[in-house]
Design an enzyme around this catalytic site. Structure first.
Site, PDB file in Angstrom:
ATOM      1  N   HIS A 172       7.841   6.684   4.931  1.00 39.24           N
ATOM      2  CA  HIS A 172       7.171   6.291   3.974  1.00 39.24           C
ATOM      3  C   HIS A 172       6.038   7.155   3.740  1.00 39.24           C
ATOM      4  O   HIS A 172       5.863   8.137   4.367  1.00 39.24           O
ATOM      5  CB  HIS A 172       6.178   5.104   4.163  1.00 39.24           C
ATOM      6  CG  HIS A 172       5.296   5.199   5.561  1.00 39.24           C
ATOM      7  ND1 HIS A 172       5.966   4.978   6.892  1.00 39.24           N
ATOM      8  CD2 HIS A 172       4.176   5.497   5.807  1.00 39.24           C
ATOM      9  CE1 HIS A 172       4.980   5.130   7.728  1.00 39.24           C
ATOM     10  NE2 HIS A 172       3.945   5.581   7.189  1.00 39.24           N
ATOM     11  N   HIS A 176       2.169   8.712   2.445  1.00 40.01           N
ATOM     12  CA  HIS A 176       0.521   8.658   2.389  1.00 40.01           C
ATOM     13  C   HIS A 176      -0.001   9.663   1.381  1.00 40.01           C
ATOM     14  O   HIS A 176       0.300  11.008   1.491  1.00 40.01           O
ATOM     15  CB  HIS A 176       0.012   8.648   3.559  1.00 40.01           C
ATOM     16  CG  HIS A 176       0.064   7.462   4.638  1.00 40.01           C
ATOM     17  ND1 HIS A 176      -0.441   6.542   4.586  1.00 40.01           N
ATOM     18  CD2 HIS A 176       1.100   7.394   5.673  1.00 40.01           C
ATOM     19  CE1 HIS A 176       0.012   5.428   5.496  1.00 40.01           C
ATOM     20  NE2 HIS A 176       1.132   6.323   6.194  1.00 40.01           N
ATOM     21  N   HIS A 224       0.700  -1.216   0.052  1.00 36.21           N
ATOM     22  CA  HIS A 224       0.003  -0.070   0.011  1.00 36.21           C
ATOM     23  C   HIS A 224       0.890   1.298   0.050  1.00 36.21           C
ATOM     24  O   HIS A 224       0.339   2.513  -0.141  1.00 36.21           O
ATOM     25  CB  HIS A 224      -0.959  -0.064   1.376  1.00 36.21           C
ATOM     26  CG  HIS A 224      -2.052  -0.968   1.219  1.00 36.21           C
ATOM     27  ND1 HIS A 224      -3.016  -1.130   0.062  1.00 36.21           N
ATOM     28  CD2 HIS A 224      -2.434  -2.014   2.086  1.00 36.21           C
ATOM     29  CE1 HIS A 224      -3.588  -2.102   0.344  1.00 36.21           C
ATOM     30  NE2 HIS A 224      -3.383  -2.584   1.607  1.00 36.21           N
ATOM     31  N   HIS A 242       5.968  10.206   6.539  1.00 35.65           N
ATOM     32  CA  HIS A 242       6.216   9.812   8.039  1.00 35.65           C
ATOM     33  C   HIS A 242       7.401   9.279   8.307  1.00 35.65           C
ATOM     34  O   HIS A 242       7.844   8.390   7.240  1.00 35.65           O
ATOM     35  CB  HIS A 242       5.133   8.799   8.465  1.00 35.65           C
ATOM     36  CG  HIS A 242       3.493   9.305   8.428  1.00 35.65           C
ATOM     37  ND1 HIS A 242       2.384   8.432   8.374  1.00 35.65           N
ATOM     38  CD2 HIS A 242       3.153  10.414   8.437  1.00 35.65           C
ATOM     39  CE1 HIS A 242       1.149   9.060   8.580  1.00 35.65           C
ATOM     40  NE2 HIS A 242       2.028  10.497   8.442  1.00 35.65           N
TER      41      HIS A 242
END
Length: 275
Positions: A124, A126, A98, A143
Site C-alpha cells: 500500500h 502513503h 485511507h 510498504h
C-alpha cells in the site's frame, strides 16, 4: 473423557499454529476508526486511546516511522544482497478508506531476513513519505508487508519500504492506474486486475536502511523489521494525486508523524568492499 482429551489437544494445537502475536499483528482494515488529521478526535495523537488494543500507538518505545539521519546510522558492509524471491500471482486492488492496497491472493513469494522466510501479503502507499532521510520527506512511500509462519520468531512482520520523488511516472503504478481510477470514492470496493508481479516494484537490494520498529497504523504492533531502500525512485505528480483522490477521506495526506527513535540501532547496509 477421551473425546475431551482430543478436543483439548486440538485447541492447544490451534494456539501453537496461530500464535496471539500473529493475530494482533494484523493491520486495521476498517480505516474509518482512525484518521490522520492533526487535532482530530481520531488523529495520530489519539490512536493509542481509541482502543485498549491500540495502546502501543502512544506508549510504545519502538514506533515507526522515524528519521534516518546520517548522525544516527551505523554503516554495515555485507557481501550478500537482500534475498527476495517474488513471483507473479493473482491479486485484488482494495480501497481501504485511507489508502489503496494490493492484496496478493496466491503465493507471491517471500524475502529472507537472517534465515527467516517472510511471505509477501500486501502492498500500500502513503503520501507524503512516512520515513524521512536527514529530515527530508519525499512525495510517496510504498510498504510491502510480509509475515512469517515461524511461531518462534520474535519478529513476525517484515516491511520493505520504497521512497519516491516527483519525476517520471512509476511503471508499476502505471499498470494499475485504470483500476485505481475506477475505485475513486468507492469505499471498501475492490477490483481484480489479474496477475500482478511484485518483482516490478524495483528497489535497491544492496543499499538499504534497517531497524526494528512498528506498523504505522493501528494497532501499531512492534518488533517489525523495517527495510527501507536507499535508492529513491520516481513517481509522477498525477499518480500521487490519484492515490489520494481515490480514497474517501478527502485528506491531503495519509502519513503518520515521525516518532521518537529512543536510541534504537539504525543500520545502513552497503556492499562489502573488495580487497
Amino acid at each position: 473423557m477421551v473425546i475431551d482429551s482430543i478436543i483439548g489437544w486440538l485447541l492447544l494445537l490451534l494456539v501453537v499454529l496461530h500464535p496471539i502475536s500473529v493475530v494482533k499483528a494484523q493491520e486495521v482494515e476498517d480505516e474509518r476508526e482512525f484518521d490522520y488529521a492533526r487535532g482530530s478526535e481520531k488523529g495520530p495523537e489519539k490512536w493509542g486511546t481509541l482502543h485498549k488494543e491500540w495502546s502501543l500507538c502512544n506508549k510504545g518505545k519502538m514506533q515507526s516511522p522515524i528519521d534516518l539521519s546520517n548522525s544516527r546510522v551505523d554503516i554495515v558492509q555485507k557481501s550478500n544482497k537482500l534475498s527476495r524471491n517474488y513471483k507473479p500471482t493473482t491479486a485484488i486492488l482494495i480501497n481501504r478508506g485511507h489508502d489503496i492496497a494490493v492484496h496478493w491472493e496466491g503465493n507471491a513469494g517471500s524475502i529472507d531476513i537472517n534465515g527467516t522466510s517472510y511471505s509477501l501479503q500486501q502492498a500500500h502507499w502513503h503520501s507524503p513519505s512516512e520515513h524521512t532521510i536527514n529530515g527530508r520527506r519525499y512525495s510517496l512511500e510504498l510498504h510491502m508487508v510480509h509475515k512469517t509462519t515461524d511461531p518462534t520468531s520474535k519478529h513476525q512482520i517484515a516491511v520493505i519500504a520504497v521512497l519516491y520523488k516527483i519525476g517520471k511516472p512509476n511503471p508499476f503504478l502505471s499498470k494499475l492506474v485504470s483500476n485505481i481510477t475506477s475505485l475513486v470514492k468507492q469505499e471498501n470496493e475492490h477490483r481484480h486486475p489479474g496477475v500482478i508481479d511484485p518483482r516490478e516494484i524495483h528497489m535497491s537490494c544492496r543499499r538499504y536502511y534497517s531497524y526494528i520498529g512498528s506498523l504505522t497504523v493501528p494497532p501499531c504492533t512492534q518488533n517489525v523489521i523495517w527495510t527501507i531502500s536507499k535508492k529513491v525512485r520516481s513517481v509522477s505528480l498525477d499518480q500521487v494525486k490519484l492515490l489520494r483522490k481515490a480514497v474517501h477521506d478527502h485528506a491531503h495526506k495519509n502519513s503518520r508523524p515521525l516518532q521518537r527513535d529512543h536510541l534504537r540501532d539504525i543500520q545502513l547496509i552497503v556492499p562489502k568492499k573488495r580487497n
